[in-house]
Design a protein around this motif. Sequence first.
Motif, mmCIF file in Angstrom:
data_model
loop_
_atom_site.group_PDB
_atom_site.id
_atom_site.type_symbol
_atom_site.label_atom_id
_atom_site.label_comp_id
_atom_site.label_asym_id
_atom_site.label_seq_id
_atom_site.Cartn_x
_atom_site.Cartn_y
_atom_site.Cartn_z
ATOM 1 N N LYS B 67 0.866 -1.097 -0.146
ATOM 2 C CA LYS B 67 0.170 0.035 -0.163
ATOM 3 C C LYS B 67 0.751 1.274 0.182
ATOM 4 O O LYS B 67 0.320 2.282 0.179
ATOM 5 C CB LYS B 67 -0.828 0.025 1.210
ATOM 6 C CG LYS B 67 -1.988 -1.060 1.124
ATOM 7 C CD LYS B 67 -3.057 -0.866 2.226
ATOM 8 C CE LYS B 67 -4.226 -2.120 2.245
ATOM 9 N NZ LYS B 67 -3.601 -3.203 3.136
ATOM 10 N N GLY B 68 2.138 1.032 0.160
ATOM 11 C CA GLY B 68 2.888 1.977 -0.100
ATOM 12 C C GLY B 68 3.585 2.749 1.263
ATOM 13 O O GLY B 68 4.143 3.911 1.492
ATOM 14 N N PHE B 69 3.234 2.025 2.215
ATOM 15 C CA PHE B 69 3.880 2.507 3.622
ATOM 16 C C PHE B 69 5.153 2.190 3.736
ATOM 17 O O PHE B 69 5.429 0.786 3.578
ATOM 18 C CB PHE B 69 2.749 1.847 4.775
ATOM 19 C CG PHE B 69 1.392 2.415 4.960
ATOM 20 C CD1 PHE B 69 0.410 2.595 3.920
ATOM 21 C CD2 PHE B 69 1.041 3.387 5.994
ATOM 22 C CE1 PHE B 69 -0.759 3.210 3.909
ATOM 23 C CE2 PHE B 69 0.021 3.965 6.008
ATOM 24 C CZ PHE B 69 -0.970 3.969 5.101
ATOM 25 N N VAL B 87 14.150 4.637 0.813
ATOM 26 C CA VAL B 87 13.526 6.012 1.562
ATOM 27 C C VAL B 87 13.664 7.187 0.677
ATOM 28 O O VAL B 87 12.713 8.192 0.455
ATOM 29 C CB VAL B 87 14.618 6.173 2.927
ATOM 30 C CG1 VAL B 87 14.040 7.684 3.763
ATOM 31 C CG2 VAL B 87 14.256 5.082 3.814
ATOM 32 N N LEU B 88 14.827 7.222 0.012
ATOM 33 C CA LEU B 88 14.870 8.496 -0.898
ATOM 34 C C LEU B 88 13.793 8.511 -1.807
ATOM 35 O O LEU B 88 13.141 9.710 -2.285
ATOM 36 C CB LEU B 88 16.209 8.170 -1.644
ATOM 37 C CG LEU B 88 16.509 9.473 -2.805
ATOM 38 C CD1 LEU B 88 16.830 10.433 -1.992
ATOM 39 C CD2 LEU B 88 17.815 8.825 -3.560
ATOM 40 N N PRO B 173 3.399 6.803 5.849
ATOM 41 C CA PRO B 173 2.388 6.630 4.800
ATOM 42 C C PRO B 173 2.957 7.205 3.747
ATOM 43 O O PRO B 173 3.843 8.193 3.603
ATOM 44 C CB PRO B 173 1.232 7.327 5.444
ATOM 45 C CG PRO B 173 1.667 8.453 6.309
ATOM 46 C CD PRO B 173 2.992 7.905 6.853
ATOM 47 N N PRO B 174 2.265 6.633 2.274
ATOM 48 C CA PRO B 174 2.606 7.114 1.216
ATOM 49 C C PRO B 174 2.649 8.721 1.041
ATOM 50 O O PRO B 174 1.483 9.325 1.701
ATOM 51 C CB PRO B 174 1.638 6.567 0.129
ATOM 52 C CG PRO B 174 0.689 5.728 1.005
ATOM 53 C CD PRO B 174 1.172 5.763 2.298
#
Lengths: 175, 289
Positions: B67-69, B87-88, B173-174
Amino acid sequence: MVCNDMNDKAAVVRRIRFRLNGRQREAQVASHENLVDLLVRLDLFGARESCGQGLCGCCTVLVDDIAVSGCLTLAQLVDGCEVHTVEGLAEKGKLDFVQQAFIDEGAFQCGFCTPGFVMMTHELLKRIPEPSEPEIREYLSGNLCRCAAYPEIIRAVQTAARNRPDPAGVAGEHA
Amino acid sequence: MRGFELVRPATLEEAIRLLDTDDPTVRPLSGGTAIMQMMKTGIFKPSRLVSLSSLAGDHSAITLDDKGFLSIGAMTTLAAVEHSQVVLQHAPLLPKVMKRLANVRVRNAATVGGALAHGDPHMDLPPVLAALDAEVIAQGPGGQRRIPVADLYAGYFETVLQRGEIIASVSVPPRNGCNSVYRKTTTRTADDWPALGVATSLGRGEGVLQHVRLFASAATERMTRLGSAEAHLRGNRPEAKLLEEAGRIAAQEVEVIDDAHGSAAYKVALVAVQVRRALHEALQQGSEQ
């Protein structure tokens, strides 16, 4: 020097084993001793506690190939680790390429901070083999030279990068 | 520094058991860069330190779920966050913040969990992670709970973590198209503890600001959400006048303290300027994309 000015009544002394500059060592270490205290006790004076807050870099040593401030590292926690200090860079009476570069460029006056700069330079060149000047400045921003030999230090890092023997060989030195 | 007992539990559960005590002289130790200074100056005199170093293997992972977390293990060093490609890509503000957060050696040792749990309002990561809507996953004797970083601080060097609770990881979160900025003001060296930290995250839709997060730290007793300034911005068109007003409102609502980094009067003036600049910077980032 190590414990006499401290309240070590509550200290728990533990025997630790670690590798120091490639040699297996054992030492009785009190809980509140930091890594610089221990190194001094083992007759190594290259890492110096200066600011005592991790700001100045004079106590830089490599623990498991990672540069840390010896003054902020509890000595008991290097149990089982590999510790490298400036004394282990070259055999007795010789200099490694970073040390030689600092001499070639006249990158110090009093020399107090030099071991820390040399150890940080090693980590920098491992991470970035050909660092730009901004990268050198950024990487060494946590090392202070009160003689302000900074322009010469930057040149020394560039010279060291050029004279670096063979990346594999350098990694081997730390292994 | 006085003597104490140093223990090294092998698992998180064992660490929690060792920390499940009312004795305030029993504390966890992760990277140690902050707590060592408190011990050296005699501010903190532990009877027992619970070193979390043996947990680094299991709690230093940086992962991304479907979910992009983004999940960052609490024992992840700041250096690992700084150099992580994941992280980047998903939280580019974090590596950027690292460049002026202490120095390479401190970042090599200090951990994300420690930077959050220490509770020093001068830490850079709390306002940044709060602006990103990050949550910590805290593990304690009673199980696990999620705490928004925005709600983590109860006071000066005080968190809402309960007895025996340890931060196990952080969840970011995204971005959902939001742009985030951290502005750090130091009054000595560039990488010093900040006199003021301002973090913001902005999201626009239909010409108005829809998502607004604004936090101040360092100048305050604890990290502070600038709620009135946020409310002033939300739902409005991001024009220069509005941003300037938000800076003024922030300066009015924030409780600033005097310390070695500057007087309260100076820092109140800084809040107005840095909030305005942070907002401009975030909007500029947004328009460049």
